[in-house]
Design a protein around this motif. Structure first.
Motif, PDB file in Angstrom:
ATOM      1  N   ILE A 216       4.894   4.438   0.789  1.00  0.00           N
ATOM      2  CA  ILE A 216       3.488   4.201   0.437  1.00  0.00           C
ATOM      3  C   ILE A 216       3.313   4.110  -1.068  1.00  0.00           C
ATOM      4  CG2 ILE A 216       1.141   5.095   0.583  1.00  0.00           C
ATOM      5  CD1 ILE A 216       2.281   4.006   3.196  1.00  0.00           C
TER       6      ILE A 216
ATOM      7  N   THR B 235       5.021   0.839  -2.346  1.00  0.00           N
ATOM      8  CA  THR B 235       4.253  -0.337  -1.911  1.00  0.00           C
ATOM      9  C   THR B 235       2.957  -0.469  -2.693  1.00  0.00           C
ATOM     10  OG1 THR B 235       5.176  -0.190   0.331  1.00  0.00           O
ATOM     11  CG2 THR B 235       3.142  -1.442   0.056  1.00  0.00           C
ATOM     12  N   THR B 236       2.244   0.634  -2.853  1.00  0.00           N
ATOM     13  CA  THR B 236       0.984   0.611  -3.605  1.00  0.00           C
ATOM     14  C   THR B 236       1.214   0.179  -5.048  1.00  0.00           C
ATOM     15  OG1 THR B 236       0.104   2.409  -2.229  1.00  0.00           O
ATOM     16  CG2 THR B 236      -1.020   1.960  -4.312  1.00  0.00           C
TER      17      THR B 236
ATOM     18  N   VAL C 185       1.944  -3.611  -5.214  1.00  0.00           N
ATOM     19  CA  VAL C 185       0.732  -4.406  -4.980  1.00  0.00           C
ATOM     20  C   VAL C 185      -0.184  -4.367  -6.193  1.00  0.00           C
ATOM     21  CG1 VAL C 185      -1.360  -4.609  -3.584  1.00  0.00           C
ATOM     22  CG2 VAL C 185       0.828  -4.155  -2.473  1.00  0.00           C
ATOM     23  N   MET C 186      -0.335  -3.192  -6.795  1.00  0.00           N
ATOM     24  CA  MET C 186      -1.179  -3.073  -7.987  1.00  0.00           C
ATOM     25  C   MET C 186      -0.615  -3.882  -9.145  1.00  0.00           C
ATOM     26  SD  MET C 186      -2.134   1.007  -7.848  1.00  0.00           S
ATOM     27  CE  MET C 186      -3.210   0.923  -9.284  1.00  0.00           C
TER      28      MET C 186
ATOM     29  N   PHE D  65      -7.923  -5.993  -6.282  1.00  0.00           N
ATOM     30  CA  PHE D  65      -7.366  -4.814  -5.616  1.00  0.00           C
ATOM     31  C   PHE D  65      -8.487  -3.928  -5.076  1.00  0.00           C
ATOM     32  CE2 PHE D  65      -5.754  -0.452  -5.628  1.00  0.00           C
ATOM     33  CZ  PHE D  65      -4.610  -0.599  -4.872  1.00  0.00           C
TER      34      PHE D  65
ATOM     35  N   LEU E  51      -9.603  -3.137  -1.069  1.00  0.00           N
ATOM     36  CA  LEU E  51      -9.778  -1.809  -0.483  1.00  0.00           C
ATOM     37  C   LEU E  51     -11.145  -1.679   0.177  1.00  0.00           C
ATOM     38  CD1 LEU E  51      -8.221   0.511  -3.232  1.00  0.00           C
ATOM     39  CD2 LEU E  51      -7.172  -0.296  -1.115  1.00  0.00           C
TER      40      LEU E  51
ATOM     41  N   TRP F 142      -3.282  -6.815   1.325  1.00  0.00           N
ATOM     42  CA  TRP F 142      -2.737  -6.234   2.545  1.00  0.00           C
ATOM     43  C   TRP F 142      -1.542  -7.038   3.050  1.00  0.00           C
ATOM     44  CZ3 TRP F 142      -4.345  -1.529   3.326  1.00  0.00           C
ATOM     45  CH2 TRP F 142      -5.597  -1.157   2.827  1.00  0.00           C
TER      46      TRP F 142
ATOM     47  N   ALA G 255       1.246  -6.027   0.825  1.00  0.00           N
ATOM     48  CA  ALA G 255       1.733  -4.701   1.213  1.00  0.00           C
ATOM     49  C   ALA G 255       2.651  -4.803   2.428  1.00  0.00           C
ATOM     50  CB  ALA G 255       0.554  -3.779   1.512  1.00  0.00           C
TER      51      ALA G 255
ATOM     52  N   SER H 228       6.394  -3.293   1.996  1.00  0.00           N
ATOM     53  CA  SER H 228       6.628  -2.044   2.708  1.00  0.00           C
ATOM     54  C   SER H 228       8.020  -1.941   3.351  1.00  0.00           C
ATOM     55  CB  SER H 228       5.538  -1.846   3.767  1.00  0.00           C
ATOM     56  OG  SER H 228       5.737  -0.663   4.487  1.00  0.00           O
TER      57      SER H 228
END
Length: 247
Positions: free
Chosen positions: A40, A43-44, A47-48, A56, A60, A146, A149, A153
């Protein structure tokens, strides 16, 4: 409330848990904080790194659409457009001015204002098309976090597995530490692949569907307002826009 999304998540998780139980495995063996942080957190961060802050944060916020999707009543909109067409035919375009402040949607208010101001139908179409394209571009860029991600992931799951195996190799002389390292290795892979395919990718695809529905709703409004500006017969307008009811 989108019940099928809730049922889908529960069914997916239940299948994994029941499968683990039927294989004789312990459910607690699937809970590994280290593996969770690797997958997590990694992956976060990825993505950021690739996403603009506004996209971003918007992505969310869009997560709530999975359970409470935007409401678009195409049949109601058809009735509203038909009524506006009748009002404009009887009292002229200025008769629609009374409806502007009643609409909470800024897009609808702008469309009505342009019609009331007497803008050319083609000018109205181009302005609304530009706004639709801008919305579509921004919304898809936000929803793409998403999808991204879902791509990162599994890779971080493999990274967690490799890290766990490295830990195992470093402690071959100490059997008491082998179990924890192997557990992290395999559970990290499960987290990476499972979360990507059960949550991240389905969420991305569901958001794309909602975005497309929003775009279609706005296109229907645009076609209706252009028809009203052209002075089209309300009955013809209703028959032509009825095709949007299939969405």
């Amino acid at each position: 409330m989108d019940k099928i999304s809730i049922i889908g998540i529960i069914l997916g998780l239940a299948a994994i848990i029941v499968g683990q139980y039927l294989e004789g495995g312990s459910l607690l063996s699937l809970i590994q904080l280290t593996a969770f942080l690797i997958v997590i957190g990694g992956t976060t961060g990825a993505v950021m790194l690739q996403t603009q802050p506004r996209h971003f944060l918007a992505g969310l916020r869009m997560l709530k659409w999975i359970f409470i999707p935007p409401q678009h009543d195409f049949r109601r909109l058809l009735g509203v457009l038909t009524n506006w067409g009748q009002q404009a035919r009887r009292g002229g375009l200025l008769a629609l001015e009374a409806f502007i402040n009643r609409e909470p949607d800024p897009y609808i208010k702008r469309a009505l204002q342009m019609v009331v101001d007497g803008a050319e139908p083609e000018t109205i179409r181009k302005a609304l098309e530009l706004e639709i394209d801008a919305f579509d571009l921004q919304a898809r860029a936000s929803a793409r976090i998403w999808e991204s991600a879902g791509g990162y992931s599994p890779t971080f799951g493999i990274l967690g597995a490799v890290m766990g195996l490295i830990h195992v190799m470093e402690n071959l002389t100490d059997p008491s530490k082998l179990g924890a390292g192997i557990a992290v290795a395999f559970v990290a892979t499960i987290y990476g692949v499972g979360i990507a395919n059960l949550l991240f990718l389905p969420i991305a695809n569901k958001l794309k569907q909602h975005i497309q529905r929003e775009v279609t709703y706005r296109e229907m409004l645009m076609d209706g307002m252009v028809s009203i500006a052209n002075g089209e017969n309300p009955r013809l307008l209703e028959n032509r826009l009825a095709g949007y009811l299939q969405h």
